[in-house]
Design a protein around this motif. Structure first.
Motif, PDB file in Angstrom:
ATOM      1  N   PHE A   6      30.536  42.009  36.862  1.00 38.27           N
ATOM      2  CA  PHE A   6      31.882  41.469  37.037  1.00 38.27           C
ATOM      3  C   PHE A   6      31.897  40.038  36.521  1.00 38.27           C
ATOM      4  O   PHE A   6      31.018  39.239  36.865  1.00 38.27           O
ATOM      5  CB  PHE A   6      32.291  41.533  38.506  1.00 38.27           C
ATOM      6  N   ALA A  41      37.355  38.634  40.324  1.00 34.50           N
ATOM      7  CA  ALA A  41      36.049  39.198  39.984  1.00 34.50           C
ATOM      8  C   ALA A  41      35.138  39.280  41.204  1.00 34.50           C
ATOM      9  O   ALA A  41      34.418  40.265  41.404  1.00 34.50           O
ATOM     10  CB  ALA A  41      35.392  38.378  38.871  1.00 34.50           C
ATOM     11  N   ALA A  45      33.648  42.658  42.899  1.00 37.20           N
ATOM     12  CA  ALA A  45      32.201  42.856  42.983  1.00 37.20           C
ATOM     13  C   ALA A  45      31.779  43.231  44.392  1.00 37.20           C
ATOM     14  O   ALA A  45      30.929  44.108  44.597  1.00 37.20           O
ATOM     15  CB  ALA A  45      31.470  41.591  42.522  1.00 37.20           C
ATOM     16  N   GLY A 245      37.440  46.970  41.834  1.00 35.54           N
ATOM     17  CA  GLY A 245      36.039  47.212  42.178  1.00 35.54           C
ATOM     18  C   GLY A 245      35.772  48.676  42.457  1.00 35.54           C
ATOM     19  O   GLY A 245      34.749  49.224  42.039  1.00 35.54           O
ATOM     20  N   CYS A 248      35.705  50.685  39.221  1.00 35.23           N
ATOM     21  CA  CYS A 248      34.414  50.547  38.539  1.00 35.23           C
ATOM     22  C   CYS A 248      33.345  51.401  39.204  1.00 35.23           C
ATOM     23  O   CYS A 248      32.505  52.012  38.528  1.00 35.23           O
ATOM     24  CB  CYS A 248      33.993  49.080  38.512  1.00 35.23           C
TER      25      CYS A 248
END
Length: 288
Positions: A6, A41, A45, A245, A248
């Motif tokens: 990230f 970010a 994460a 997040g 991902c």
């Protein structure tokens, strides 16, 4: 499962939960408070680390100011490894002051974001991509985003863009992006068709989130919408970051785009039921 990387903003978040927004020039006693790491970010994460049980890497700017240790220690406790792009900086970490109005289920944020923090890219940062299956960039630090996304593209690692609002850096970053997940507030100047604008500049897959409303998406196979779970929202702070997040995580776990987006939206909706950016994790069962 391999980890994710990230890239982008980290802040110190100070949030207060109140029933209603305070009147001007008034004092209000909060119902609850939250202090911890924030930023697109960083929050993404942390969400990834919780969902995957695999420690991701956050490439950001923290510096050496005394407030930094509060943020760094929480990120480490959340199993997030940090690469600091400006470790010697004495500049104060960006602080986000947040008021969450419980009865309105809305939040108001005041922050400098990255306007006073420098985050130069260094070639050594790309070493963290060796075991990555996905990279997310948020564009708050353009040099970092361009450097990491460019290397990820060269290695064939999917790049996800978190675009909450339009930034000038997006024009340079978009050609390096595979998936763009934007909020409805993302409004490039003079653009009416945001999805078409994004697809023309690089990302093959695009999603537009709109709070509790349906998510619009576009892929090479076509367009569609995903309904968002209706929940009794207490706090929407960080819900978009949680979605990124989680997306991902599900992408790295092998789910295709629409399914990963749908699952991520469910996690983001759950997070809105709890105050602060972390409490939802104690009420969520980890699954792949």
């Amino acid at each position: 499962m391999s980890a994710a990387v990230f890239v982008g903003l980290t802040t110190l978040d100070i949030a207060y939960l109140v029933d209603n927004y305070p009147a001007e020039d008034a004092k209000t006693k909060a119902v609850d408070q939250y202090l911890g790491a924030g930023g697109p970010a960083a929050n993404a994460a942390v969400a990834y680390a919780h969902l995957s049980a695999v420690g991701p890497t956050l490439v950001t700017a923290l510096g050496a100011h005394q407030l930094t240790e509060l943020v760094r220690s929480e990120l480490v406790a959340c199993n997030v490894a940090v690469v600091d792009a400006n470790p010697a900086s004495a500049q104060q970490l960006p602080i986000s002051s947040i008021v969450v109005a419980r009865l309105a289920s809305t939040r108001t944020i005041i922050s400098l974001d990255a306007s006073r923090m420098s985050a130069p890219f260094d070639d050594t940062f790309v070493d963290v991509l060796d075991d990555a299956h996905v990279v997310l960039v948020d564009a708050h630090y353009p040099d970092l985003a361009l450097g990491m996304a460019g290397e990820a593209q060269r290695r064939g690692i999917p790049v996800v863009l978190d675009a909450g609002r339009w930034m000038a850096a997006h024009d340079a970053i978009l050609p390096l992006v595979d998936v763009a997940i934007c909020s409805s507030a993302f409004a490039p100047p003079g653009v009416d068709d945001v999805v078409g604008y994004l697809r023309d500049r690089g990302p093959a897959k695009v999603a537009i989130t709109d709070g509790a409303n349906a998510i619009r998406y576009s892929t090479p196979e076509g367009v569609g919408v995903l309904d968002v779970d209706a929940v009794e929202a207490v706090d929407t702070l960080g819900a978009g970051d949680v979605l990124h997040g989680a997306f991902c995580h599900f992408t790295a776990a092998g789910h295709e785009f629409v399914d990963a987006l749908d699952r991520a939206a469910q996690v983001a909706s759950l997070s809105c039921r709890y105050f602060g950016s972390r409490r939802w994790m104690t009420h969520h069962s980890v699954e792949s």
